[in-house]
Design a protein around this motif. Structure first.
Motif, PDB file in Angstrom:
ATOM      1  N   ASN A  25       0.802  -1.225   0.000  1.00  0.00           N
ATOM      2  CA  ASN A  25       0.000   0.000   0.000  1.00  0.00           C
ATOM      3  C   ASN A  25       0.831   1.268   0.000  1.00  0.00           C
ATOM      4  OD1 ASN A  25       1.030  -0.287   2.556  1.00  0.00           O
ATOM      5  ND2 ASN A  25      -0.810   0.421   3.593  1.00  0.00           N
ATOM      6  N   SER A  26       2.104   1.142  -0.325  1.00  0.00           N
ATOM      7  CA  SER A  26       2.954   2.320  -0.291  1.00  0.00           C
ATOM      8  C   SER A  26       4.183   2.084  -1.153  1.00  0.00           C
ATOM      9  CB  SER A  26       3.370   2.627   1.151  1.00  0.00           C
ATOM     10  OG  SER A  26       4.068   3.851   1.215  1.00  0.00           O
ATOM     11  N   LEU A  27       4.881   3.147  -1.451  1.00  0.00           N
ATOM     12  CA  LEU A  27       6.126   3.050  -2.203  1.00  0.00           C
ATOM     13  C   LEU A  27       7.284   2.892  -1.228  1.00  0.00           C
ATOM     14  CD1 LEU A  27       5.541   5.855  -4.856  1.00  0.00           C
ATOM     15  CD2 LEU A  27       5.300   3.382  -5.166  1.00  0.00           C
ATOM     16  N   ILE A  28       8.044   1.815  -1.357  1.00  0.00           N
ATOM     17  CA  ILE A  28       9.143   1.593  -0.431  1.00  0.00           C
ATOM     18  C   ILE A  28      10.254   2.603  -0.621  1.00  0.00           C
ATOM     19  CG2 ILE A  28       8.663  -0.874  -0.212  1.00  0.00           C
ATOM     20  CD1 ILE A  28      11.293  -1.268  -1.888  1.00  0.00           C
ATOM     21  N   SER A  29      10.228   3.314  -1.734  1.00  0.00           N
ATOM     22  CA  SER A  29      11.250   4.335  -1.949  1.00  0.00           C
ATOM     23  C   SER A  29      11.198   5.424  -0.880  1.00  0.00           C
ATOM     24  CB  SER A  29      11.096   4.952  -3.340  1.00  0.00           C
ATOM     25  OG  SER A  29       9.804   5.522  -3.495  1.00  0.00           O
ATOM     26  N   HIS A  30      10.101   5.497  -0.168  1.00  0.00           N
ATOM     27  CA  HIS A  30       9.965   6.491   0.898  1.00  0.00           C
ATOM     28  C   HIS A  30      10.593   6.031   2.205  1.00  0.00           C
ATOM     29  CE1 HIS A  30       6.069   8.008  -1.244  1.00  0.00           C
ATOM     30  NE2 HIS A  30       7.156   8.296  -1.907  1.00  0.00           N
ATOM     31  N   TYR A  31      11.059   4.772   2.238  1.00  0.00           N
ATOM     32  CA  TYR A  31      11.443   4.168   3.508  1.00  0.00           C
ATOM     33  C   TYR A  31      12.857   3.606   3.513  1.00  0.00           C
ATOM     34  CZ  TYR A  31       6.387   4.254   4.175  1.00  0.00           C
ATOM     35  OH  TYR A  31       5.087   4.644   4.273  1.00  0.00           O
ATOM     36  N   THR A  49      20.379  -3.499   6.703  1.00  0.00           N
ATOM     37  CA  THR A  49      19.584  -2.315   6.444  1.00  0.00           C
ATOM     38  C   THR A  49      20.084  -1.649   5.179  1.00  0.00           C
ATOM     39  OG1 THR A  49      18.828  -0.183   7.344  1.00  0.00           O
ATOM     40  CG2 THR A  49      21.064  -0.867   7.901  1.00  0.00           C
ATOM     41  N   ILE A  50      19.203  -0.891   4.541  1.00  0.00           N
ATOM     42  CA  ILE A  50      19.560  -0.220   3.302  1.00  0.00           C
ATOM     43  C   ILE A  50      18.850   1.127   3.252  1.00  0.00           C
ATOM     44  CG2 ILE A  50      17.701  -1.371   2.005  1.00  0.00           C
ATOM     45  CD1 ILE A  50      19.710  -1.475  -0.387  1.00  0.00           C
ATOM     46  N   SER A  51      19.560   2.143   2.811  1.00  0.00           N
ATOM     47  CA  SER A  51      19.002   3.485   2.726  1.00  0.00           C
ATOM     48  C   SER A  51      17.958   3.564   1.612  1.00  0.00           C
ATOM     49  CB  SER A  51      20.115   4.501   2.483  1.00  0.00           C
ATOM     50  OG  SER A  51      20.756   4.248   1.243  1.00  0.00           O
ATOM     51  N   ARG A  52      17.250   4.648   1.565  1.00  0.00           N
ATOM     52  CA  ARG A  52      16.129   4.788   0.628  1.00  0.00           C
ATOM     53  C   ARG A  52      16.562   4.606  -0.822  1.00  0.00           C
ATOM     54  NH1 ARG A  52      13.068  10.251   1.825  1.00  0.00           N
ATOM     55  NH2 ARG A  52      12.129   9.635  -0.160  1.00  0.00           N
ATOM     56  N   ALA A  53      17.667   5.173  -1.178  1.00  0.00           N
ATOM     57  CA  ALA A  53      18.130   5.075  -2.574  1.00  0.00           C
ATOM     58  C   ALA A  53      18.984   3.844  -2.813  1.00  0.00           C
ATOM     59  CB  ALA A  53      18.908   6.324  -2.956  1.00  0.00           C
ATOM     60  N   GLY A  54      19.278   3.114  -1.746  1.00  0.00           N
ATOM     61  CA  GLY A  54      20.100   1.922  -1.886  1.00  0.00           C
ATOM     62  C   GLY A  54      21.582   2.190  -1.939  1.00  0.00           C
ATOM     63  N   THR A  55      21.995   3.407  -1.633  1.00  0.00           N
ATOM     64  CA  THR A  55      23.402   3.762  -1.739  1.00  0.00           C
ATOM     65  C   THR A  55      24.206   3.394  -0.508  1.00  0.00           C
ATOM     66  OG1 THR A  55      22.838   5.973  -0.969  1.00  0.00           O
ATOM     67  CG2 THR A  55      22.955   5.631  -3.360  1.00  0.00           C
ATOM     68  N   ARG A  56      23.531   3.158   0.598  1.00  0.00           N
ATOM     69  CA  ARG A  56      24.214   2.814   1.837  1.00  0.00           C
ATOM     70  C   ARG A  56      23.565   1.561   2.420  1.00  0.00           C
ATOM     71  NH1 ARG A  56      24.356   7.413   6.007  1.00  0.00           N
ATOM     72  NH2 ARG A  56      26.124   6.222   6.781  1.00  0.00           N
ATOM     73  N   SER A  70      19.645  -5.594  -0.894  1.00  0.00           N
ATOM     74  CA  SER A  70      19.523  -4.727  -2.060  1.00  0.00           C
ATOM     75  C   SER A  70      18.057  -4.319  -2.201  1.00  0.00           C
ATOM     76  CB  SER A  70      20.010  -5.433  -3.326  1.00  0.00           C
ATOM     77  OG  SER A  70      19.222  -6.601  -3.576  1.00  0.00           O
ATOM     78  N   ARG A  71      17.832  -3.376  -3.068  1.00  0.00           N
ATOM     79  CA  ARG A  71      16.455  -2.939  -3.292  1.00  0.00           C
ATOM     80  C   ARG A  71      16.265  -2.531  -4.741  1.00  0.00           C
ATOM     81  NH1 ARG A  71      15.397   1.497   0.931  1.00  0.00           N
ATOM     82  NH2 ARG A  71      13.351   1.593  -0.062  1.00  0.00           N
ATOM     83  N   ASP A  72      15.040  -2.670  -5.197  1.00  0.00           N
ATOM     84  CA  ASP A  72      14.655  -2.211  -6.528  1.00  0.00           C
ATOM     85  C   ASP A  72      13.396  -1.380  -6.327  1.00  0.00           C
ATOM     86  OD1 ASP A  72      13.764  -1.812  -9.110  1.00  0.00           O
ATOM     87  OD2 ASP A  72      14.323  -3.796  -9.785  1.00  0.00           O
ATOM     88  N   ASN A  73      13.584  -0.091  -6.198  1.00  0.00           N
ATOM     89  CA  ASN A  73      12.439   0.774  -5.900  1.00  0.00           C
ATOM     90  C   ASN A  73      11.427   0.787  -7.052  1.00  0.00           C
ATOM     91  OD1 ASN A  73      13.411   1.423  -3.359  1.00  0.00           O
ATOM     92  ND2 ASN A  73      14.381   3.322  -4.028  1.00  0.00           N
ATOM     93  N   ALA A  74      11.889   0.588  -8.256  1.00  0.00           N
ATOM     94  CA  ALA A  74      10.977   0.551  -9.394  1.00  0.00           C
ATOM     95  C   ALA A  74      10.021  -0.633  -9.301  1.00  0.00           C
ATOM     96  CB  ALA A  74      11.764   0.488 -10.703  1.00  0.00           C
ATOM     97  N   LYS A  75      10.496  -1.715  -8.708  1.00  0.00           N
ATOM     98  CA  LYS A  75       9.664  -2.913  -8.525  1.00  0.00           C
ATOM     99  C   LYS A  75       9.040  -2.955  -7.130  1.00  0.00           C
ATOM    100  CE  LYS A  75      12.177  -5.820 -11.809  1.00  0.00           C
ATOM    101  NZ  LYS A  75      12.935  -7.093 -12.001  1.00  0.00           N
ATOM    102  N   ASN A  76       9.369  -1.952  -6.327  1.00  0.00           N
ATOM    103  CA  ASN A  76       8.839  -1.879  -4.959  1.00  0.00           C
ATOM    104  C   ASN A  76       9.246  -3.087  -4.119  1.00  0.00           C
ATOM    105  OD1 ASN A  76       7.402   0.191  -3.591  1.00  0.00           O
ATOM    106  ND2 ASN A  76       5.650  -1.159  -3.310  1.00  0.00           N
ATOM    107  N   MET A  77      10.518  -3.507  -4.283  1.00  0.00           N
ATOM    108  CA  MET A  77      10.997  -4.710  -3.634  1.00  0.00           C
ATOM    109  C   MET A  77      12.317  -4.458  -2.914  1.00  0.00           C
ATOM    110  SD  MET A  77       8.871  -7.244  -4.397  1.00  0.00           S
ATOM    111  CE  MET A  77       9.804  -8.766  -4.284  1.00  0.00           C
ATOM    112  N   VAL A  78      12.487  -5.193  -1.813  1.00  0.00           N
ATOM    113  CA  VAL A  78      13.762  -5.259  -1.107  1.00  0.00           C
ATOM    114  C   VAL A  78      14.138  -6.725  -1.004  1.00  0.00           C
ATOM    115  CG1 VAL A  78      14.962  -4.832   1.066  1.00  0.00           C
ATOM    116  CG2 VAL A  78      13.322  -3.171   0.202  1.00  0.00           C
TER     117      VAL A  78
END
Length: 125
Positions: A25-31, A49-56, A70-78
């Motif tokens: 129900n939300s975009l994980i890119s915000h978290y 843990t991983i930062s919002r943009a996945g850089t840290r 890792s995360r793929d914000n476009a797919k809303n997945m971690v």
């Protein structure tokens, strides 16, 4: 945010397993996202843990060199990629989220506001 973790199962010692977490129900890119685990009779333990943009990213001491977050914000997945699994990795694995406006990441359970239902990982010898 409602989180769903999946991908757990039974694996032999030395094997690999990949966990996934998504928000319904939300975009994980915000978290900021995190993975924790809890074995029977033990306290919940920080895994990654991983930062919002996945850089840290940061990993718990017992999984460094074996697990990758890792995360793929476009797919809303971690994701949590686990390799060289040991019996001590047996636990219920939880994904967690925390809203953040910075590029931070968090390793303390108390810093997360939303939790998924957990997925069981069992490593057999």
């Amino acid at each position: 945010v409602q989180l769903q973790a999946s991908g757990g199962g039974l694996v032999q010692v030395g094997g690999s397993l990949s966990l996934s977490c998504t928000a319904s129900n939300s975009l994980i890119s915000h978290y900021v996202m995190g993975w924790f685990r809890q074995a029977p009779g033990k306290e919940r333990e920080f895994v990654a843990t991983i930062s919002r943009a996945g850089t840290r990213t940061a990993l718990g001491g017992s999984v460094k060199g074996r697990f990758t977050i890792s995360r793929d914000n476009a797919k809303n997945m971690v994701y949590l990629q686990m390799t060289s699994l040991k019996p001590d990795d047996t636990a219920v694995y939880y994904c967690a989220a925390r809203g953040s406006v910075t590029g931070a990441y968090y390793s303390e359970e108390s810093e997360y506001s939303d939790w998924g239902q957990g997925t069981q990982v069992t490593v057999s010898s």
